[in-house]
Design a protein around this motif. Structure first.
Motif, PDB file in Angstrom:
ATOM      1  N   UNK A   1     -33.842 -80.241  46.905  1.00 52.99           N
ATOM      2  CA  UNK A   1     -34.393 -79.607  48.106  1.00 52.99           C
ATOM      3  C   UNK A   1     -33.285 -78.941  48.930  1.00 52.99           C
ATOM      4  N   UNK A   2     -32.130 -79.578  48.994  1.00 58.13           N
ATOM      5  CA  UNK A   2     -31.017 -78.993  49.738  1.00 58.13           C
ATOM      6  C   UNK A   2     -30.592 -77.647  49.145  1.00 58.13           C
ATOM      7  N   UNK A   3     -30.564 -77.566  47.818  1.00 60.01           N
ATOM      8  CA  UNK A   3     -30.203 -76.299  47.164  1.00 60.01           C
ATOM      9  C   UNK A   3     -31.257 -75.245  47.444  1.00 60.01           C
ATOM     10  N   UNK A   4     -32.526 -75.625  47.343  1.00 59.20           N
ATOM     11  CA  UNK A   4     -33.616 -74.673  47.578  1.00 59.20           C
ATOM     12  C   UNK A   4     -33.550 -74.118  48.994  1.00 59.20           C
ATOM     13  N   UNK A   5     -33.372 -74.995  49.970  1.00 57.50           N
ATOM     14  CA  UNK A   5     -33.282 -74.541  51.358  1.00 57.50           C
ATOM     15  C   UNK A   5     -32.076 -73.614  51.544  1.00 57.50           C
ATOM     16  N   UNK A   6     -30.961 -73.983  50.966  1.00 55.53           N
ATOM     17  CA  UNK A   6     -29.749 -73.166  51.073  1.00 55.53           C
ATOM     18  C   UNK A   6     -29.981 -71.754  50.535  1.00 55.53           C
ATOM     19  N   UNK A   7     -30.658 -71.667  49.392  1.00 55.51           N
ATOM     20  CA  UNK A   7     -30.860 -70.373  48.746  1.00 55.51           C
ATOM     21  C   UNK A   7     -31.955 -69.550  49.416  1.00 55.51           C
ATOM     22  N   UNK A   8     -32.923 -70.227  50.037  1.00 56.49           N
ATOM     23  CA  UNK A   8     -34.032 -69.502  50.662  1.00 56.49           C
ATOM     24  C   UNK A   8     -33.694 -68.979  52.056  1.00 56.49           C
ATOM     25  N   UNK A   9     -32.787 -69.643  52.749  1.00 53.81           N
ATOM     26  CA  UNK A   9     -32.535 -69.350  54.162  1.00 53.81           C
ATOM     27  C   UNK A   9     -32.356 -67.864  54.454  1.00 53.81           C
ATOM     28  N   UNK A  10     -31.586 -67.179  53.647  1.00 56.47           N
ATOM     29  CA  UNK A  10     -31.279 -65.774  53.915  1.00 56.47           C
ATOM     30  C   UNK A  10     -32.252 -64.803  53.247  1.00 56.47           C
ATOM     31  N   UNK A  11     -33.251 -65.334  52.521  1.00 53.98           N
ATOM     32  CA  UNK A  11     -34.141 -64.467  51.760  1.00 53.98           C
ATOM     33  C   UNK A  11     -35.555 -64.390  52.311  1.00 53.98           C
ATOM     34  N   UNK A  12     -35.905 -65.305  53.212  1.00 54.61           N
ATOM     35  CA  UNK A  12     -37.278 -65.376  53.708  1.00 54.61           C
ATOM     36  C   UNK A  12     -37.271 -65.328  55.226  1.00 54.61           C
ATOM     37  N   UNK A  13     -38.458 -65.177  55.802  1.00 52.90           N
ATOM     38  CA  UNK A  13     -38.565 -65.118  57.261  1.00 52.90           C
ATOM     39  C   UNK A  13     -38.425 -66.490  57.904  1.00 52.90           C
ATOM     40  N   UNK A  14     -38.934 -67.517  57.250  1.00 56.04           N
ATOM     41  CA  UNK A  14     -38.742 -68.870  57.766  1.00 56.04           C
ATOM     42  C   UNK A  14     -38.949 -69.890  56.652  1.00 56.04           C
ATOM     43  N   UNK A  15     -38.293 -71.034  56.808  1.00 54.61           N
ATOM     44  CA  UNK A  15     -38.357 -72.118  55.827  1.00 54.61           C
ATOM     45  C   UNK A  15     -38.831 -73.379  56.531  1.00 54.61           C
ATOM     46  N   UNK A  16     -39.774 -74.073  55.925  1.00 57.88           N
ATOM     47  CA  UNK A  16     -40.283 -75.326  56.468  1.00 57.88           C
ATOM     48  C   UNK A  16     -40.380 -76.357  55.354  1.00 57.88           C
TER      49      UNK A  16
END
Length: 348
Positions: A27-42
């Motif tokens: 989950x930590x890797x997924x959040x790290x990779x998504x942060x700059x690619x999407x409008x928001x992460x939850x």
């Protein structure tokens, strides 16, 4: 070998340990990779991660891939100091002999092995063992094992990810390769018409649990699951019994034991593949379920489809996927999402 994708990220994902209910490192890797690619992460109370790219149309699409890998939980320390385990997900006991594992303890990672009796002593009843009977040897006296290992600690396979000809082999290809595809898709999506939720789910291997809760929370108009599927294109199988063939392209799922996909969705996936010149094949999986089934019925009825990556030796420490099929699954899903604007009618 040169790949059409980020091999290092795929290797990081597959080598990370994350059995059902304990997917935090992934989950930590997924959040790290998504942060700059999407409008928001939850994330939610179960641990599902949702990265959302907002679109202009009143139309929402979920693309989901599960983060968990099959593993084990410690259930007790036996009288000789060996660690007894309970399965998290579906294992064939035969593949566990002579494997290296890692026990995830409060004090850190503890290496161990699942041993096998040598033939010099006449063998044993290993062939008749069930997973419940398997023991992990951590090479320590009983008192020290009891000091370092607790009931409830997690055990996962210890395996490197390696190139294998035109393929990639390692543990947890199922389903980190699809989590990797999810992250690649998030990078590619640019100003979509539909709102797209990129979802990394939990606890798929123990009953599609994360996907069921996501289906309630998001209530999408369409859901696509990304997962691996059986490639039994081996010498022991007749050609007509193959589910998929390695290197023949991304698989468009028609059914598995948890779902019959919406025929309008899988036909449009086929049309997109043909229009884009993407190699593809069709998947009819006799046994085994995926998040597709959980997404289909979690919030009433939802039209669902799935793109699968053919994989040999599923649910073993040496799963094998073809690089071309991985790239093809990403290309097909990206092209499908680019044309998803809410005008396609999936009602039956």
């Amino acid at each position: 070998m040169d790949y059409d994708f980020d091999y290092d990220l795929l290797a990081e994902l597959t080598e990370t340990h994350g059995p059902p209910g304990y997917e935090g490192n992934v989950r930590d890797i997924v959040r790290r990779e998504l942060e700059d690619e999407v409008d928001h992460v939850e994330s939610d109370a179960m641990g599902n991660v949702v990265g959302t790219v907002e679109g202009e149309a009143d139309h929402e699409v979920v693309v989901a891939a599960h983060m968990d890998e099959i593993g084990f939980m410690v259930r007790r320390i036996d009288e000789k100091g060996f660690v007894a385990i309970d399965a998290l997900g579906g294992w064939d006991p035969e593949v566990l002999r002579a494997q290296r594992v890692v026990v995830q303890t409060e004090q850190g990672k503890l290496p161990g092995v699942i041993g096998s009796v040598p033939p010099h002593t006449g063998g044993s009843d290993d062939d008749e063992r069930e997973v419940h009977d398997v023991r992990v040897d951590v090479g320590l006296p009983k008192a020290e094992v009891e000091e370092r290992v607790d009931v409830g600690d997690l055990v996962t396979m210890d395996q490197r990810t390696e190139p294998l000809g035109g393929c990639i082999s390692g543990k947890s290809i199922d389903n980190r390769v699809s989590v990797f595809a999810l992250l690649e898709l998030a990078r590619r999506v640019d100003d979509p018409a539909a709102t797209i939720h990129f979802v990394a789910t939990v606890q798929e291997e123990v009953g599609l649990r994360g996907a069921q809760t996501i289906g309630v929370d998001l209530d999408p108009d369409l859901a696509l699951a990304l997962d691996t599927t059986v490639a039994n294109d081996l010498s022991d199988f007749d050609e007509y019994d193959h589910v998929t063939d390695l290197g023949a392209g991304a698989a468009i799922k028609l059914k598995d034991s948890s779902v019959i996909t919406n025929r309008k969705v899988h036909r449009r996936l086929r049309e997109v593949a043909e229009g884009e010149g993407i190699d593809h094949q069709f998947e009819v999986l006799p046994a085994g379920g995926t998040d597709t089934g959980g997404l289909q019925r979690a919030h009433g009825s939802v039209p669902v489809g799935a793109v699968s990556i053919p994989t040999r030796y599923l649910h073993t420490p040496t799963e094998v996927a073809h690089a071309d099929d991985i790239a093809g699954a990403i290309d097909l899903t990206a092209a499908f999402l680019a044309s998803e604007d809410g005008t396609h009618d999936y009602t039956l």
